[in-house]
Scaffold this active site. Structure first.
Site, PDB file in Angstrom:
ATOM      1  CG  ASN A 247      -2.493   4.089   2.185  1.00  0.00           C
ATOM      2  OD1 ASN A 247      -3.311   4.153   3.084  1.00  0.00           O
ATOM      3  ND2 ASN A 247      -2.061   2.821   1.776  1.00  0.00           N
TER       4      ASN A 247
ATOM      5  CD  GLU B 244      -3.934   3.103  -4.512  1.00  0.00           C
ATOM      6  OE1 GLU B 244      -3.973   4.631  -4.302  1.00  0.00           O
ATOM      7  OE2 GLU B 244      -3.229   2.456  -3.652  1.00  0.00           O
TER       8      GLU B 244
ATOM      9  CG  HIS C  97      -2.932  -0.958  -2.638  1.00  0.00           C
ATOM     10  ND1 HIS C  97      -3.179   0.466  -2.189  1.00  0.00           N
ATOM     11  CD2 HIS C  97      -3.040  -1.690  -1.374  1.00  0.00           C
ATOM     12  CE1 HIS C  97      -3.735   0.386  -1.095  1.00  0.00           C
ATOM     13  NE2 HIS C  97      -3.494  -0.986  -0.487  1.00  0.00           N
TER      14      HIS C  97
ATOM     15  CB  SER D 230      -1.012   0.003   1.141  1.00  0.00           C
ATOM     16  OG  SER D 230      -0.254  -0.181   2.324  1.00  0.00           O
TER      17      SER D 230
END
Length: 477
Positions: free
Chosen positions: A383, A345, A333, A312
């Site tokens: 993130n 992702e 991800h 991540s």
């Protein structure tokens, strides 16, 4: 309007009852090419209006579509498909069969749909049609971004004037196995592709078990590896419980659960991933651990195997540097819980090839996911934005600004978030968030990403959130 249907394509008709889908299909396609959900209900129960057999009818609906697509035949899916889930299931079927997908959306006013319904032998009813028309408004906004090879929107006039060119391919034999997935692109007249039959997953924790389940439910053979028998058994039990809940909620037919479970094989031997076409790493969020995994897999797996990290936040380029396949390495991800969350992702490393990126995009879409592409930058998209928010919440708690309950309530009600930051930290994993923040701080040297002392203490104490039964809140195991 001229509509071109490629050879072997799935044509998805999207529209509420009374929008003209069936009339359009009869006008432009052969009778054998059109697979109707109403017709499947009639085949199952002798009554196309018998909604009690819809589950069985849709199994038949998807089976007929699958067989046609595997044989390279055009297949027209005549169902409402106004929900995002229904369209995702059809796209996923087509991608698994290596078929292009064409969406034809019917944008017809509510009054027209209701008027047409009035003269039908089997009326759908105003309430149902009103709900379908509202869902259709949402569909018209989403369809352009859902990843079709081509899409068209037809109003009443366009339905009458449309010209449809169906490019039919010669008959061909079905693939030797229903699990074969052809993911290919055409470049300069040559087809470069990758066949994904078997998926390896390294790690059977929260993320790894979810990835294994999702792949198996979409028809892929899965080998999932853990470091010891205890962790493997725990992870496989998590898969069984997840699918059992899906069955209880009517999201997954029991026979599909059984078929998916039969596709999953657990192991504690890394060597058992030797013949996988694609390997997804879902280990702890530590670069040293991931590099050691990739070194071993690079020795074991053949050159053709694609490597994907579920990280991540950690660098894809750095992970790939310990292998001899930087061009066949990318980030993939997923989000927790994987069977439910739609986002993936797709992260391009410095050496990631276009072919690898395209193959992995199509693979993720075959799982029913929406793909966003990010460059190899700490935290990627989600993130990079989320971690400072979570860390600020922990710092606010450390300062005594408010209780964790009040902070969560304020964020839920004031910002309209489904979870407060401490609920989310427990859900994601406090240890996972700590490792992500530490990695991002080492990259940026920005105090916003420095893990608060409390987060480190809870990680060391084993208070990792829901998965350990205790985090900021306590949970029954």
């Amino acid at each position: 309007m001229r509509i071109v249907v490629p050879p072997g394509a799935l044509v998805m008709l999207v529209g509420p009852a009374g929008s003209g889908k069936t009339t359009f299909a009869r006008r432009h396609f052969r009778e054998t090419e059109v697979v109707s959900s109403d017709r499947c209900r009639a085949l199952v129960s002798d009554d196309e209006s018998d909604m009690s057999v819809s589950g069985r009818a849709f199994q038949l609906f998807f089976e007929i579509l699958r067989h046609r697509l595997e044989l390279g035949r055009v297949a027209v899916a005549d169902s409402t498909a106004v929900t995002a889930r229904a369209r995702a299931e059809l796209r996923s079927l087509a991608r698994r069969c290596g078929a292009p997908v064409v969406a034809v959306a019917f944008d017809v006013p509510l009054e027209v749909c209701l008027a047409r319904d009035m003269v039908r032998a089997r009326r759908v009813g105003r309430e149902v049609i009103e709900r379908q028309v509202e869902l259709m408004r949402q569909a018209l906004e989403r369809i352009p971004a859902e990843g079709y090879d081509a899409w068209y929107v037809l109003d009443e006039r366009a339905q009458e004037e449309a010209e449809v060119e169906v490019r039919r391919s010669p008959r061909r034999q079905a693939a030797s196995s229903p699990a074969v997935r052809e993911v290919a692109r055409n470049t300069g007249g040559e087809v470069h592709g990758m066949t994904i039959r078997k998926v390896g997953v390294v790690g059977c924790g929260l993320m790894g078990s979810g990835i294994a389940e999702t792949c198996a439910r979409q028809g892929y053979e899965v080998v999932v590896r853990e470091v010891n028998d205890e962790l493997l058994e725990r992870g496989l039990r998590r898969v069984q419980q997840s699918m059992a809940r899906a069955v209880e909620r009517g999201k997954l037919p029991p026979e599909e659960r059984d078929a998916a479970w039969a596709r999953i094989r657990g192991t504690v031997r890394m060597d058992d991933l030797r013949d996988c076409d694609l390997v997804i790493e879902a280990a702890v969020e530590r670069m040293d651990v991931k590099k050691e995994i990739w070194r071993e897999l690079d020795r074991i797996c053949p050159e053709r195997t694609l490597f994907c990290s579920n990280t991540s936040s950690l660098s894809i380029t750095e992970q790939a540097s310990v292998t001899r396949r930087g061009d066949r390495f990318c980030g993939l991800h997923f989000f927790n819980p994987v069977p439910v969350m739609k986002l993936v992702e797709l992260v391009r490393g410095l050496q990631t090839s276009e072919e690898t990126l395209d193959t992995c995009r199509r693979f993720a879409e075959s799982l029913g996911k929406t793909v966003v592409v990010a460059k190899d930058y700490p935290g990627f998209i989600v993130n990079l934005l989320l971690v400072p928010f979570l860390l600020d919440a922990v710092r606010a708690l450390e300062k005594g600004l408010a209780t964790k309950e009040d902070i969560d309530t304020a964020v839920r009600l004031g910002l309209n978030h489904p979870m407060g930051p401490f609920e989310l930290l427990d859900f994601v994993g406090i240890d996972t968030t700590y490792y992500i923040a530490e990695a991002m701080f080492q990259e940026f040297k920005d105090p916003r990403y420095a893990p608060p002392v409390l987060l480190k203490q809870m990680t060391l104490a084993g208070h990792h959130g829901r998965k350990t039964g205790r985090g900021f809140y306590e949970y029954r195991q």
